[in-house]
Design a protein around this motif. Structure first.
Motif, mmCIF file in Angstrom:
data_model
loop_
_atom_site.group_PDB
_atom_site.id
_atom_site.type_symbol
_atom_site.label_atom_id
_atom_site.label_comp_id
_atom_site.label_asym_id
_atom_site.label_seq_id
_atom_site.Cartn_x
_atom_site.Cartn_y
_atom_site.Cartn_z
ATOM 1 N N THR A 1 -2.048 91.204 121.480
ATOM 2 C CA THR A 1 -1.065 91.265 120.403
ATOM 3 C C THR A 1 -0.357 89.930 120.349
ATOM 4 O OG1 THR A 1 -0.730 93.622 120.777
ATOM 5 C CG2 THR A 1 0.987 92.469 119.534
ATOM 6 N N VAL A 2 -0.334 89.322 119.174
ATOM 7 C CA VAL A 2 0.297 88.007 119.055
ATOM 8 C C VAL A 2 1.490 88.124 118.111
ATOM 9 C CG1 VAL A 2 -1.429 87.244 117.353
ATOM 10 C CG2 VAL A 2 -0.081 85.545 118.559
ATOM 11 N N VAL A 3 2.597 87.528 118.558
ATOM 12 C CA VAL A 3 3.889 87.715 117.882
ATOM 13 C C VAL A 3 4.395 86.362 117.393
ATOM 14 C CG1 VAL A 3 6.267 88.523 118.241
ATOM 15 C CG2 VAL A 3 4.387 89.587 119.541
ATOM 16 N N ASP A 4 4.808 86.271 116.138
ATOM 17 C CA ASP A 4 5.387 85.018 115.645
ATOM 18 C C ASP A 4 6.296 85.323 114.466
ATOM 19 O OD1 ASP A 4 5.691 82.208 114.574
ATOM 20 O OD2 ASP A 4 4.173 81.796 116.100
ATOM 21 N N LEU A 5 7.108 84.330 114.118
ATOM 22 C CA LEU A 5 7.965 84.415 112.926
ATOM 23 C C LEU A 5 7.251 83.850 111.711
ATOM 24 C CD1 LEU A 5 11.327 82.955 114.297
ATOM 25 C CD2 LEU A 5 10.978 85.290 113.463
ATOM 26 N N ASP A 6 6.199 83.086 111.984
ATOM 27 C CA ASP A 6 5.511 82.347 110.933
ATOM 28 C C ASP A 6 4.303 83.168 110.465
ATOM 29 O OD1 ASP A 6 3.914 80.639 109.478
ATOM 30 O OD2 ASP A 6 4.334 78.885 110.726
ATOM 31 N N ASN A 7 4.443 83.769 109.289
ATOM 32 C CA ASN A 7 3.370 84.643 108.798
ATOM 33 C C ASN A 7 2.059 83.893 108.573
ATOM 34 O OD1 ASN A 7 4.265 87.298 108.773
ATOM 35 N ND2 ASN A 7 5.590 86.890 107.011
ATOM 36 N N ASP A 8 2.173 82.603 108.220
ATOM 37 C CA ASP A 8 0.948 81.824 107.996
ATOM 38 C C ASP A 8 0.140 81.718 109.287
ATOM 39 O OD1 ASP A 8 1.597 81.453 105.393
ATOM 40 O OD2 ASP A 8 2.451 79.447 105.680
ATOM 41 N N ARG A 9 0.841 81.533 110.415
ATOM 42 C CA ARG A 9 0.150 81.437 111.711
ATOM 43 C C ARG A 9 -0.521 82.777 112.034
ATOM 44 N NH1 ARG A 9 -1.657 77.134 113.205
ATOM 45 N NH2 ARG A 9 -2.054 78.172 115.185
ATOM 46 N N LEU A 10 0.192 83.868 111.770
ATOM 47 C CA LEU A 10 -0.368 85.196 112.072
ATOM 48 C C LEU A 10 -1.583 85.472 111.183
ATOM 49 C CD1 LEU A 10 2.926 87.283 112.533
ATOM 50 C CD2 LEU A 10 1.462 86.281 114.307
ATOM 51 N N GLU A 11 -1.453 85.064 109.916
ATOM 52 C CA GLU A 11 -2.555 85.282 108.968
ATOM 53 C C GLU A 11 -3.793 84.485 109.401
ATOM 54 O OE1 GLU A 11 -1.225 84.681 104.922
ATOM 55 O OE2 GLU A 11 -3.285 84.382 104.267
ATOM 56 N N TYR A 12 -3.546 83.267 109.838
ATOM 57 C CA TYR A 12 -4.649 82.398 110.284
ATOM 58 C C TYR A 12 -5.399 83.055 111.453
ATOM 59 C CZ TYR A 12 -6.769 78.417 112.741
ATOM 60 O OH TYR A 12 -7.638 77.592 113.387
ATOM 61 N N LEU A 13 -4.631 83.558 112.431
ATOM 62 C CA LEU A 13 -5.291 84.171 113.596
ATOM 63 C C LEU A 13 -5.988 85.472 113.209
ATOM 64 C CD1 LEU A 13 -2.728 83.408 116.439
ATOM 65 C CD2 LEU A 13 -4.938 82.329 116.047
ATOM 66 N N GLU A 14 -5.369 86.219 112.294
ATOM 67 C CA GLU A 14 -6.016 87.472 111.886
ATOM 68 C C GLU A 14 -7.317 87.204 111.135
ATOM 69 O OE1 GLU A 14 -4.405 91.629 110.165
ATOM 70 O OE2 GLU A 14 -5.445 90.183 108.898
#
Ligand SMILES: NC(=O)c1ccc[n+]([C@@H]2O[C@H](COP(=O)([O-])OP(=O)(O)OC[C@H]3O[C@@H](n4cnc5c(N)ncnc54)[C@H](O)[C@@H]3O)[C@@H](O)[C@H]2O)c1
Length: 371
Positions: free
Chosen positions: A195-208
């Motif tokens: 599970t990866v947690v961040d405030l930056d949705n772009d970073r989360l989207e990239y990893l997903e």
């Protein structure tokens, strides 16, 4: 230009500023290279390899400081080296001057030129000489976490991948930047659930986009962190707010509700750590146990994999070093505004705003003094 590299003297620092291949590159470009005897030993490079590449081996650090125009290092000069720095000498290394007033004073007093790897920017605005160390620390964090999850190491006796019939481990990665995304890559590769947690949705989207259903992405809120930590076997702390202390996402209240023998690898410890319980540890004594949780908080993790780190660092720093040697310092700085941003101290002036502000010193923009 005369280029020199030294044996690093910081505790447990095994990296070296120049590999034999880098020596060859400088030699092929027509420069003389001086290497302190034994400088590469910590990462497996012998004096003979440096000699074969064209370097002249010198017996003491004092000889190198006296001879070289451009000193290529890994870590900042330490107190015992301050008196050896010469006027107009170029020091090209990690400096981390903001928390280090004695070093700032020594560099100013010596009237040298100090270029910090950590503030050089590329044309995308990124930090190319810092990035490889974040990649290494992120990858290492999972490897180290796996080790400390072993029972004899104080962990809860969990294998990251599990085996058929027994679930895989749960890894929580706080921060999805350079360190975090590298940690995710290795964690997924080792068969854990991540599970990866961040405030930056772009970073989360990239990893997903890359890992799809192999990972879970989670927006960083206190409630989500309260929810996820008790389920974690391994937590990797990889958040950064540039220029500030790391936000304390793991509060002291969380440790007693985490699993007994779970592990926190707080990579962000160099910015104070993202767990309230974290305090800096060393490669000699890397962990402490609090409320049953194993805490690893080593500030120079890449030093442990000195061969990989030295080569990765060299890949990032060589091209700027060659430009300085080829064009001369001032033309090289004027030609590359990103390299200019690496200039922290220039002949008695502080030329990096953050460093001047951190110490209440006068700030001189680099453009005003580099002619
Ligand atoms: N211990 C070591 O040996 C070692 C080695 C390399 C890097 N580091 C450190 O690791 C840290 C991370 O470095 P990086 O290169 O990954 O930085 P980065 O800027 O690439 O990534 C940091 C991430 O943290 C996220 N973040 C910020 N605040 C957050 C919050 N409240 N909740 C969740 N996410 C948040 C950011 O959005 C960003 O994606 C830095 O402090 C760096 O200096 C330590």
């Amino acid at each position: 230009m005369k280029v020199g590299t030294l044996k690093e003297i910081k505790n447990h620092e095994y990296r070296v500023g120049l590999t034999p291949n880098a020596v060859l590159a400088y030699k092929n470009a027509g420069h003389a290279v001086f290497v302190e005897k034994g400088a590469g030993e910590g990462c497996g490079y012998s004096n003979d390899q440096y000699i074969a590449a064209g370097a002249k081996i010198m017996t003491t650090a004092r000889d190198i400081w006296a001879e070289a125009d451009l000193i290529v290092k890994v870590k900042e000069p330490l107190e015992s080296e301050y008196g050896l720095i010469r006027e107009n000498q170029i020091i090209y290394t990690y400096l981390h001057l903001a928390p280090d007033r004695p070093q700032v004073d020594a560099l100013l007093k010596a009237k040298c030129i100090a270029i910090a790897y950590e503030t050089i920017r590329d044309n995308k605005g990124q930090l190319p000489c810092l990035k490889p160390m974040s990649q290494i620390a992120g990858r290492l964090a999972v490897q180290i976490g796996a080790r400390y999850l072993e029972k004899p190491m104080g962990g809860r006796g969990v294998l990251l991948s599990g085996v058929p019939g027994v679930p895989h481990a749960e890894i929580v990665v706080l921060g999805a930047g350079g360190v975090g995304s590298s940690a995710v890559k290795i964690a997924v590769g080792m068969g854990a659930h991540v599970t990866v947690v961040d405030l930056d949705n772009d970073r989360l989207e990239y990893l997903e986009d890359i890992y799809g259903s192999q990972i879970t992405t989670l927006y960083s809120t206190p409630e989500n962190i309260d929810d996820i930590l008790p389920r974690a076997d391994l937590v990797v702390g990889a958040v950064l707010v540039p220029g500030s202390a790391a936000p304390k996402l793991i509060r002291n209240k969380h440790l007693p509700v985490m699993k007994d023998g779970s592990v926190i690898v707080d990579v962000a410890i160099d910015q104070g750590g993202c767990s309230e319980a974290s305090r800096p540890t060393t490669h000699d004594n890397p962990v402490f146990i609090k409320d049953g949780v194993v805490n690893y908080c080593v500030g120079n993790m890449p030093g442990a994999v000195s061969y990989t780190s030295t080569n990765a660092l060299g890949n990032a720093t060589l091209r700027y070093g060659l430009q300085i040697a080829k064009l001369g310092l001032e033309p090289a700085l004027k030609q590359d505004s990103g390299l200019m941003q690496g200039l922290n101290v220039y002949k008695g002036h502080v030329t990096y705003k953050g460093v001047a502000e951190a110490h209440g010193l006068d700030y001189t923009p680099a453009d005003n003094v580099v002619r």
